[in-house]
Motif scaffolding. Structure first.
Motif, short mmCIF file in Angstrom:
data_model
loop_
_atom_site.label_atom_id
_atom_site.label_comp_id
_atom_site.label_asym_id
_atom_site.label_seq_id
_atom_site.Cartn_x
_atom_site.Cartn_y
_atom_site.Cartn_z
N ILE A 1 62.37 58.13 36.11
CA ILE A 1 62.34 57.43 37.41
C ILE A 1 61.77 58.41 38.44
O ILE A 1 62.37 59.44 38.73
N GLU A 2 60.61 58.07 38.93
CA GLU A 2 59.93 58.96 39.88
C GLU A 2 60.49 58.76 41.29
O GLU A 2 60.64 57.63 41.73
N MET A 3 60.80 59.86 41.97
CA MET A 3 61.24 59.76 43.37
C MET A 3 59.99 59.71 44.25
O MET A 3 59.13 60.57 44.14
N VAL A 4 59.91 58.73 45.11
CA VAL A 4 58.74 58.57 45.98
C VAL A 4 59.22 58.64 47.43
O VAL A 4 60.00 57.80 47.88
N TYR A 5 58.77 59.67 48.15
CA TYR A 5 59.18 59.85 49.54
C TYR A 5 58.08 59.41 50.48
O TYR A 5 56.95 59.87 50.37
N LEU A 6 58.41 58.51 51.38
CA LEU A 6 57.45 58.05 52.37
C LEU A 6 57.88 58.58 53.73
O LEU A 6 59.07 58.56 54.06
N MET A 7 56.92 59.06 54.50
CA MET A 7 57.24 59.58 55.83
C MET A 7 57.42 58.42 56.79
O MET A 7 56.54 57.57 56.91
N THR A 8 58.53 58.42 57.45
CA THR A 8 58.80 57.41 58.48
C THR A 8 57.79 57.59 59.62
O THR A 8 57.49 58.73 59.98
N SER A 9 57.28 56.51 60.18
CA SER A 9 56.33 56.70 61.28
C SER A 9 57.07 57.32 62.47
O SER A 9 58.28 57.11 62.66
N THR A 10 56.34 58.13 63.25
CA THR A 10 56.98 58.96 64.29
C THR A 10 57.74 58.10 65.29
O THR A 10 58.72 58.56 65.88
N GLU A 11 57.29 56.88 65.46
CA GLU A 11 57.98 55.92 66.33
C GLU A 11 59.49 55.82 66.00
O GLU A 11 60.31 55.54 66.85
N TYR A 12 59.80 56.00 64.71
CA TYR A 12 61.18 55.82 64.27
C TYR A 12 61.82 57.12 63.80
O TYR A 12 62.86 57.10 63.14
N SER A 13 61.20 58.26 64.10
CA SER A 13 61.70 59.49 63.47
C SER A 13 63.08 59.89 63.98
O SER A 13 63.76 60.67 63.34
N PHE A 14 63.49 59.36 65.11
CA PHE A 14 64.82 59.69 65.65
C PHE A 14 65.89 58.69 65.17
O PHE A 14 67.08 58.90 65.38
N LEU A 15 65.44 57.61 64.57
CA LEU A 15 66.31 56.45 64.38
C LEU A 15 67.16 56.54 63.11
O LEU A 15 66.67 56.93 62.06
N SER A 16 68.42 56.18 63.23
CA SER A 16 69.29 56.12 62.04
C SER A 16 70.30 55.00 62.26
O SER A 16 70.56 54.60 63.40
N SER A 17 70.89 54.55 61.17
CA SER A 17 71.93 53.51 61.28
C SER A 17 73.08 54.02 62.12
O SER A 17 73.69 53.26 62.88
N SER A 18 73.40 55.31 62.01
CA SER A 18 74.56 55.82 62.77
C SER A 18 74.27 55.82 64.27
O SER A 18 75.16 55.52 65.06
N ILE A 19 73.04 56.15 64.67
CA ILE A 19 72.69 56.07 66.10
C ILE A 19 72.79 54.63 66.57
O ILE A 19 73.34 54.34 67.64
N VAL A 20 72.28 53.71 65.76
CA VAL A 20 72.34 52.29 66.11
C VAL A 20 73.80 51.86 66.30
O VAL A 20 74.17 51.23 67.29
N ARG A 21 74.67 52.25 65.36
CA ARG A 21 76.09 51.87 65.45
C ARG A 21 76.73 52.44 66.72
O ARG A 21 77.45 51.76 67.43
N GLU A 22 76.41 53.71 66.99
CA GLU A 22 77.04 54.35 68.14
C GLU A 22 76.59 53.69 69.45
O GLU A 22 77.43 53.37 70.31
N VAL A 23 75.27 53.51 69.60
CA VAL A 23 74.76 52.93 70.85
C VAL A 23 75.28 51.51 71.01
O VAL A 23 75.75 51.13 72.09
N ALA A 24 75.24 50.73 69.93
CA ALA A 24 75.70 49.34 70.01
C ALA A 24 77.20 49.29 70.33
O ALA A 24 77.65 48.43 71.08
N SER A 25 77.97 50.23 69.80
CA SER A 25 79.42 50.21 70.04
C SER A 25 79.74 50.46 71.51
O SER A 25 80.80 50.08 72.00
#
Ligand code: PNS
Length: 166
Positions: A115-139
């Motif tokens: 099983i080959e691991m394939v890493y794709l670079m997130t576009s810079t627009e989203y480089s700060f973004l994570s589910s945990s940031i979303v949860r914190e800001v939304a909370s």
């Protein structure tokens, strides 16, 4: 005829963000089928249940060609094998992601070198973004509409209005 090339895109997706969708969109250009796979029974304390996360992913990916959304349990490489996938896709935002991803890639490679691991670079627009940031800001009642698909923004509002904020 060329064999069908499938990959899995596993994660917690608590909840799915536009950064995840960006990676997924790009993965669909490389693979005929991509299984977006939500890990069930994660040790992490989740805001949404695996079923809720799956529902949001299904809604957010409606109409995306070659995308299948599921939950999975156990080892990701075993799930990949069960779906006939040849690769596992992960996104990389910044150097800070590298260490954990390197460990995961090495472990997975030892578990199943096919099983080959394939890493794709997130576009810079989203480089700060994570589910945990979303949860914190939304909370805290902050705006997350630019960061997540509309169905997720709606569910976050519902979830935090039920809790009456944090
Ligand atoms: O979104 P996340 O939390 O970074 O995703 C992590 C995930 C689900 C991809 C990872 O924890 C995983 O693959 N778990 C399944 C168990 C497994 O295969 N472990 C061995 C590799 S670390």
């Amino acid at each position: 005829m060329m064999p069908m090339r499938a990959a899995i895109y596993p994660g917690s997706f608590d909840p799915i963000t536009n950064g995840h969708l960006d990676i997924l969109r790009r993965a669909t250009r490389l693979f005929d089928r991509v299984y977006v796979a939500v890990l069930k029974n994660s040790e992490k304390r989740a805001l949404f249940s695996a079923e809720e996360r799956l529902e949001m992913i299904k809604e957010a990916t409606e109409g995306m060609p070659g995308v299948v959304c599921e939950t999975f349990d156990g080892l990701a490489v075993e799930y990949a094998r069960s779906r006939g996938a040849i690769a596992m896709v992960r996104g990389l935002r910044a150097v800070s992601d590298f260490e954990a991803e390197f460990k995961m890639a090495t472990a997975n490679n030892r578990l199943d070198p096919d099983i080959e691991m394939v890493y794709l670079m997130t576009s810079t627009e989203y480089s700060f973004l994570s589910s945990s940031i979303v949860r914190e800001v939304a909370s805290m009642g902050g705006p997350v509409d630019a960061w997540v698909p509309p169905c997720v923004a709606r569910r976050l509002r519902e979830r935090f209005s039920q809790k009456g904020g944090v």
